[in-house]
Design a protein around this motif. Structure first.
Motif, short mmCIF file in Angstrom:
data_model
loop_
_atom_site.label_atom_id
_atom_site.label_comp_id
_atom_site.label_asym_id
_atom_site.label_seq_id
_atom_site.Cartn_x
_atom_site.Cartn_y
_atom_site.Cartn_z
N ARG A 6 -115.85 -40.00 -10.92
CA ARG A 6 -115.00 -39.63 -9.79
C ARG A 6 -114.93 -38.11 -9.61
O ARG A 6 -114.66 -37.63 -8.51
CB ARG A 6 -113.61 -40.21 -9.96
CG ARG A 6 -112.86 -39.79 -11.21
CD ARG A 6 -111.61 -40.61 -11.39
NE ARG A 6 -110.90 -40.28 -12.61
CZ ARG A 6 -110.13 -41.13 -13.26
NH1 ARG A 6 -109.98 -42.37 -12.82
NH2 ARG A 6 -109.49 -40.76 -14.37
N ARG A 25 -117.83 -37.52 -7.44
CA ARG A 25 -117.46 -38.02 -6.11
C ARG A 25 -116.63 -37.01 -5.34
O ARG A 25 -116.95 -36.67 -4.18
CB ARG A 25 -116.67 -39.32 -6.27
CG ARG A 25 -116.12 -39.92 -4.99
CD ARG A 25 -114.97 -40.86 -5.30
NE ARG A 25 -113.82 -40.14 -5.85
CZ ARG A 25 -112.75 -40.73 -6.42
NH1 ARG A 25 -112.73 -42.05 -6.53
NH2 ARG A 25 -111.75 -39.99 -6.88
N GLU A 55 -125.03 -50.89 -14.13
CA GLU A 55 -123.97 -50.84 -13.14
C GLU A 55 -123.16 -49.56 -13.31
O GLU A 55 -123.01 -49.05 -14.41
CB GLU A 55 -123.07 -52.06 -13.28
CG GLU A 55 -123.75 -53.39 -12.92
CD GLU A 55 -122.77 -54.54 -12.97
OE1 GLU A 55 -121.57 -54.29 -13.25
OE2 GLU A 55 -123.20 -55.67 -12.71
N GLY A 56 -122.65 -49.08 -12.21
CA GLY A 56 -121.82 -47.89 -12.25
C GLY A 56 -120.94 -47.84 -11.02
O GLY A 56 -121.21 -48.52 -10.02
N SER A 57 -119.90 -47.03 -11.09
CA SER A 57 -118.99 -46.87 -9.96
C SER A 57 -118.63 -45.41 -9.81
O SER A 57 -118.26 -44.75 -10.78
CB SER A 57 -117.72 -47.69 -10.17
OG SER A 57 -116.74 -47.37 -9.19
N MET A 58 -118.73 -44.92 -8.57
CA MET A 58 -118.39 -43.53 -8.35
C MET A 58 -116.88 -43.29 -8.42
O MET A 58 -116.43 -42.15 -8.48
CB MET A 58 -118.92 -43.06 -6.99
CG MET A 58 -118.29 -43.74 -5.80
SD MET A 58 -119.01 -43.10 -4.26
CE MET A 58 -118.12 -44.06 -3.05
N ASP A 59 -116.09 -44.36 -8.45
CA ASP A 59 -114.64 -44.23 -8.51
C ASP A 59 -114.10 -44.35 -9.93
O ASP A 59 -112.88 -44.29 -10.13
CB ASP A 59 -113.99 -45.32 -7.64
CG ASP A 59 -114.46 -45.26 -6.19
OD1 ASP A 59 -114.53 -44.14 -5.64
OD2 ASP A 59 -114.75 -46.32 -5.61
N ALA A 60 -114.99 -44.52 -10.90
CA ALA A 60 -114.56 -44.78 -12.27
C ALA A 60 -114.14 -43.52 -13.01
O ALA A 60 -114.58 -42.41 -12.70
CB ALA A 60 -115.69 -45.47 -13.04
N ARG A 69 -123.38 -45.52 -17.78
CA ARG A 69 -122.64 -45.91 -16.58
C ARG A 69 -122.00 -44.71 -15.90
O ARG A 69 -121.86 -44.68 -14.66
CB ARG A 69 -121.59 -46.95 -16.95
CG ARG A 69 -122.19 -48.29 -17.38
CD ARG A 69 -121.15 -49.22 -17.95
NE ARG A 69 -120.12 -49.54 -16.97
CZ ARG A 69 -119.00 -50.20 -17.27
NH1 ARG A 69 -118.76 -50.56 -18.52
NH2 ARG A 69 -118.12 -50.47 -16.33
N ARG A 112 -124.84 -43.16 -13.90
CA ARG A 112 -125.13 -43.97 -12.73
C ARG A 112 -124.04 -43.81 -11.67
O ARG A 112 -124.33 -43.72 -10.47
CB ARG A 112 -125.28 -45.44 -13.13
CG ARG A 112 -125.59 -46.38 -11.95
CD ARG A 112 -126.85 -45.96 -11.22
NE ARG A 112 -127.07 -46.79 -10.04
CZ ARG A 112 -127.75 -46.41 -8.97
NH1 ARG A 112 -128.28 -45.19 -8.91
NH2 ARG A 112 -127.92 -47.24 -7.96
N GLY A 113 -122.79 -43.76 -12.10
CA GLY A 113 -121.72 -43.53 -11.15
C GLY A 113 -121.84 -42.19 -10.46
O GLY A 113 -121.56 -42.06 -9.26
N LEU A 146 -124.45 -42.51 -7.73
CA LEU A 146 -123.91 -43.20 -6.56
C LEU A 146 -123.00 -42.28 -5.74
O LEU A 146 -123.00 -42.33 -4.50
CB LEU A 146 -123.15 -44.45 -7.00
CG LEU A 146 -124.00 -45.55 -7.64
CD1 LEU A 146 -123.12 -46.64 -8.23
CD2 LEU A 146 -124.96 -46.15 -6.60
#
Length: 323
Positions: A70, A73, A111-116, A123, A126-127, A130
């Motif tokens: 994040r 992000r 898997e990854g999340s830009m909000d994590a 991960r 990877r986030g 993204l």
């Protein structure tokens, strides 16, 4: 330059300064920035920590962040309208381990999340990818680096081998001698990254030297020669090392025994980066320059606080050699 005071970030910032570019380094102020840059301070994890970046325009931005996605992000969103191109220094760790030998950028990713928040290194990286792609789209370059060595290293791989050679005596040399290594000198990473960003390249690139750019023997002999200690390499079969409980990669940095693990860390197909101009200096130059840097330091080599110390303790090494 987001970061720019340690290892890869510092090498990139210094290369940009040598090119005559005007370089701004945004960092927390924990380490001195390179000479010739404009420094902005802020903590990306704190509320209001990006205030220093709320104004200004730049031609390129390079981000090396490795923790909570994040933070990537928020910074990417803040800069996307004022910077034409963004490069994110990612990692080949975004591929599920063990990636098969010969893998390319087309392989599956974790898997990854830009909000994590911070989760785990693969991960997190990877986030970050993204996040940059969401903000910059086809203006985002993803540099998926492999094993990075060279001056300023703060992980402890090549510095450990050099300090071990400096002590001299019999050295546990993990075989086979002809085992192919794949790494990139941090300065070659910096040069390729800035060239690629200036050209507007986008998408993922695995950035590491070609497999076999060095071998275990050429790497360790270069370490022994650089220190001039007369260290004696005692070549030992992988089976004996593993049977003794010695962990590859961590207790014997850089080394991975033949098989699945070796293919994953030393077998990437980097045709795409080579076709885009990647050039790699000889292992002897990387080793000699890192030794010169180590000798210039007033104390030990820097060590990242989020990484464990690497290397084999002398008692274990002696036990394996005696066996």
């Amino acid at each position: 330059m987001l970061g720019g005071t340690e290892f890869a970030g510092r090498a990139i910032a210094e290369d940009a300064v040598r090119r005559g570019w005007q370089v701004t380094v945004f960092h927390r102020g924990r380490h001195a920035p390179p000479d010739g840059v404009t420094a902005l301070h802020g903590d990306r994890t704190a509320e209001g920590g990006l205030a220093a970046l709320e104004r200004g325009e730049w031609d390129l931005v390079v981000d090396t962040w490795s923790d909570a996605p994040r933070a990537v992000r928020d910074t990417a969103r803040l800069l996307s309208g004022r910077v034409p191109h963004c490069t994110y220094i990612s990692s080949r760790s975004v591929y599920p381990f063990p990636a098969p030998a010969g893998s390319t950028e087309n392989g599956p990713v974790v898997e990854g999340s830009m909000d994590a928040g911070q989760v785990e290194y693969p991960r997190d990286k990877r986030g970050g990818e993204l996040a940059v792609e969401a903000a910059f789209g086809d203006r985002a370059l993803l540099v998926r680096a492999g094993l990075i060595l060279g001056p300023y290293e703060n992980v402890g791989r090549l510095p450990w081998w050099l300090r071990r050679m400096e002590r001299g005596g019999p050295v546990l040399a993990p075989g086979p001698r002809t085992l192919k290594l794949q790494f990139i000198d941090v300065r070659d990473l910096a040069a390729w990254t800035l060239d690629a960003a200036e050209r507007g390249l986008a998408g993922p690139y695995d950035l590491v030297g070609p497999p076999g750019h060095a071998t275990m023997e050429s790497f360790l002999r270069a370490c022994a020669r650089a220190t001039g200690s007369g260290a004696e390499l005692r070549w030992t079969e992988p089976e004996k090392i593993l049977a003794a409980g010695v962990r590859p990669w961590t207790e014997l940095p850089v080394w991975a025994p033949p098989g699945e693990m070796h293919g994953a860390v030393h077998g990437s197909d980097v045709s795409k980066a080579l076709a885009a101009g990647l050039r790699c200096r000889p292992v002897e130059e990387t080793v000699a320059d890192t030794w010169a840097w180590l000798r210039s330091l007033p104390g030990d080599a820097p060590q990242r606080s989020d990484r464990p110390r690497l290397g084999l303790d002398p008692e274990t090494e002696e036990r394996v050699l005696n066996a």
